[in-house]
Each structure stands twice: as C-alpha cells, then as structure tokens.
Design a protein around this motif. Sequence first.
Motif, mmCIF file in Angstrom:
data_model
loop_
_atom_site.group_PDB
_atom_site.id
_atom_site.type_symbol
_atom_site.label_atom_id
_atom_site.label_comp_id
_atom_site.label_asym_id
_atom_site.label_seq_id
_atom_site.Cartn_x
_atom_site.Cartn_y
_atom_site.Cartn_z
ATOM 1 N N ARG A 7 88.198 -6.531 -4.639
ATOM 2 C CA ARG A 7 87.761 -5.534 -3.648
ATOM 3 C C ARG A 7 86.799 -4.536 -4.298
ATOM 4 O O ARG A 7 85.809 -4.133 -3.680
ATOM 5 N N ARG A 73 88.730 -12.469 2.914
ATOM 6 C CA ARG A 73 88.894 -12.803 4.335
ATOM 7 C C ARG A 73 90.178 -13.606 4.561
ATOM 8 O O ARG A 73 90.879 -13.409 5.557
ATOM 9 N N ASP A 76 93.024 -11.155 4.488
ATOM 10 C CA ASP A 76 93.074 -10.409 5.747
ATOM 11 C C ASP A 76 93.578 -11.290 6.888
ATOM 12 O O ASP A 76 94.309 -10.831 7.775
ATOM 13 N N ARG A 79 97.286 -11.593 6.587
ATOM 14 C CA ARG A 79 97.933 -10.348 7.020
ATOM 15 C C ARG A 79 97.943 -10.251 8.543
ATOM 16 O O ARG A 79 98.945 -9.867 9.155
ATOM 17 N N ASP A 142 87.452 -5.076 12.575
ATOM 18 C CA ASP A 142 88.210 -5.964 13.455
ATOM 19 C C ASP A 142 87.516 -6.132 14.797
ATOM 20 O O ASP A 142 87.544 -7.213 15.395
ATOM 21 N N LEU A 274 88.965 -13.859 11.842
ATOM 22 C CA LEU A 274 90.350 -13.389 11.819
ATOM 23 C C LEU A 274 91.001 -13.622 13.181
ATOM 24 O O LEU A 274 90.395 -13.304 14.210
#
Length: 295
Positions: A7, A73, A76, A79, A142, A274
């Motif tokens: 990150r 990605r 994420d 998650r 998002d 996502l």
Amino acid sequence: MDVKQLRYFVAIAQQGSLSAAARRLHVVQPALSQALAALETELGTPLFTRGPTGVVPTTSGTELLHHALAILRQIDRARAAIQSTLDTASGPVRIGILHSAAPVACAPLFTRLRQEAPGIQPQLVVGYSDALAQRLRQGELDLAMLVLASDERGESDAHLYEENICLVTPASHAGGTPPVELPSLQDFPLLLSMAQPLHQSLLALAQAQKLRLNIMGGVEDISSLLLLCETGQFSTLLPEGLAGTLTRGTSLVVRRIAHPAFSRRVVVRACPDLPKSHAVIAAERIMKATLASQV
C-alpha cells in the motif's frame, strides 16, 4: 513483502513523491522511506528513480505496481465478499462526488447516509469525472458520480440526473433569461478555469467554430467564482442545478446555452472489480434518492 509495504509503494507511485504519499496515507514520511528501502532491499533492485520534482517508477517498479494493484484489489474483494455475508450495511464506503456537485451534494448525502444507514462510515472524495473514474478503476473508490460522454451508453450505471450547462451572468449583462446562442458567448467577459472539464469543453468548441471568447481569467473554486461574478464584471459557466441553487438570492442570472454539447448525463458507477457489499448497495440507493433532489 507485506500488505502495508505494498500500500505504501502504490501510494508513492500514484502520488509521485514520498511527501505527497505520506499526506495521503496520514503517516510520517520516514515510515514510508523505511518501508520502501526494505522493499527495495528484499527485491534487490531500485523501484524508483529520484529526481528534483519527485520519484518515477523504474522498469522493476512499474512491473511491481501492476502486481501490487492486482493484489490489493483481491484483498479488497475478499473483504467486500465477507462484508456482503453480513445482514446489516456497515463499514467504510468510499464515494466520489463530482466537483461541480460537491457544494450542494456532500453535506446532504453524508447526513442522509448516517441517518438511514448508521453502520456506514461515508468517505466522500471530491474530484472531476475523469479522475474519479480512474480512482474507481484502481479500486480506490467503491462508488463514484461520473459524467457520461455523449457517445457513452453506460447501461450498467445507475442514472442520477441530466443537466444543462448554463451561463451565469450579472443581471446587467443578461439581456433577460432566454437561452443564449453559442456565438453570443463572445459578448460576455468570462472567467473560465482551465481545470474544469466543462470549461475546457467550451474552449475546445469555441476553437473548432473559430469563436473569439473574451476570457478574463479563471478561478477553480466555485464560491469565489460566483463572488467575482457578483461584482458585475464577469460571467461564467456552471451546471444548471448548481447554478440555480448557489445564485438564489443574488443579483446573478442563469441562462441555458442553446447547444447540444452543453447537456450532459450524470450517473453513479460502482467499482467494476469489487462485488457490491450491503453497505455499497445501501449507499448507492441513498445516493440516487439524495442527489436526484439536491443537484
């Protein structure tokens, strides 16, 4: 190599400097420097070329950036997949808001999200459409408000509203409130910000049609722009909904521009990589209800 290092590395690459990346990540710069040094030592190669204005990824750094973005990605996505199994909408939702809508949209949207989905932690990011689209593709957002190009269909997007681009001008310059023809814009002393895409569109169209606009300068901040227009010396361009709201009670007049290039469609788009969690689905629903009435 760990997730935090990746990150940090991605932030440095995207920001182009350690100091800018540190501000974005809310960490001290020495922590970034140490993480980067450890990563370069582990991989046995420099990841950035240092220069007087910042850093640029080396060939190895560019290759790592491609893989790091994919890895982050995937994390994420995992998650979000776990989040989607929960019964309630909760957790942070990163939402991109158009620069032109922010003055009238951010506060009502944040308030309504907290009222209707108190488990959500809204993180509102303001930017121009192209920049928001890029951040959405990179998994940094998002949801995002986007302006569709005239030839873009956007079937998978949720429609928010359509709006006209208008001339905002002092009443003394207005000549009434009927639509203004494109060539007539040459008669107005204009403040046009080179950073605002809709202003760039006008400049490109004027150049194509060989119009000589009377450009007096530019201010990116919308509030300051309108204050200057209220002096009676300048005019500018704004989306109709925003212009109508912000000029209420002022001496300024709003006139539509009679040209098809100055009508645009605004949508909300979810991150394509996502799956939508309950929080994102709830936020998208609330966005549609809030922004359709506010902008």
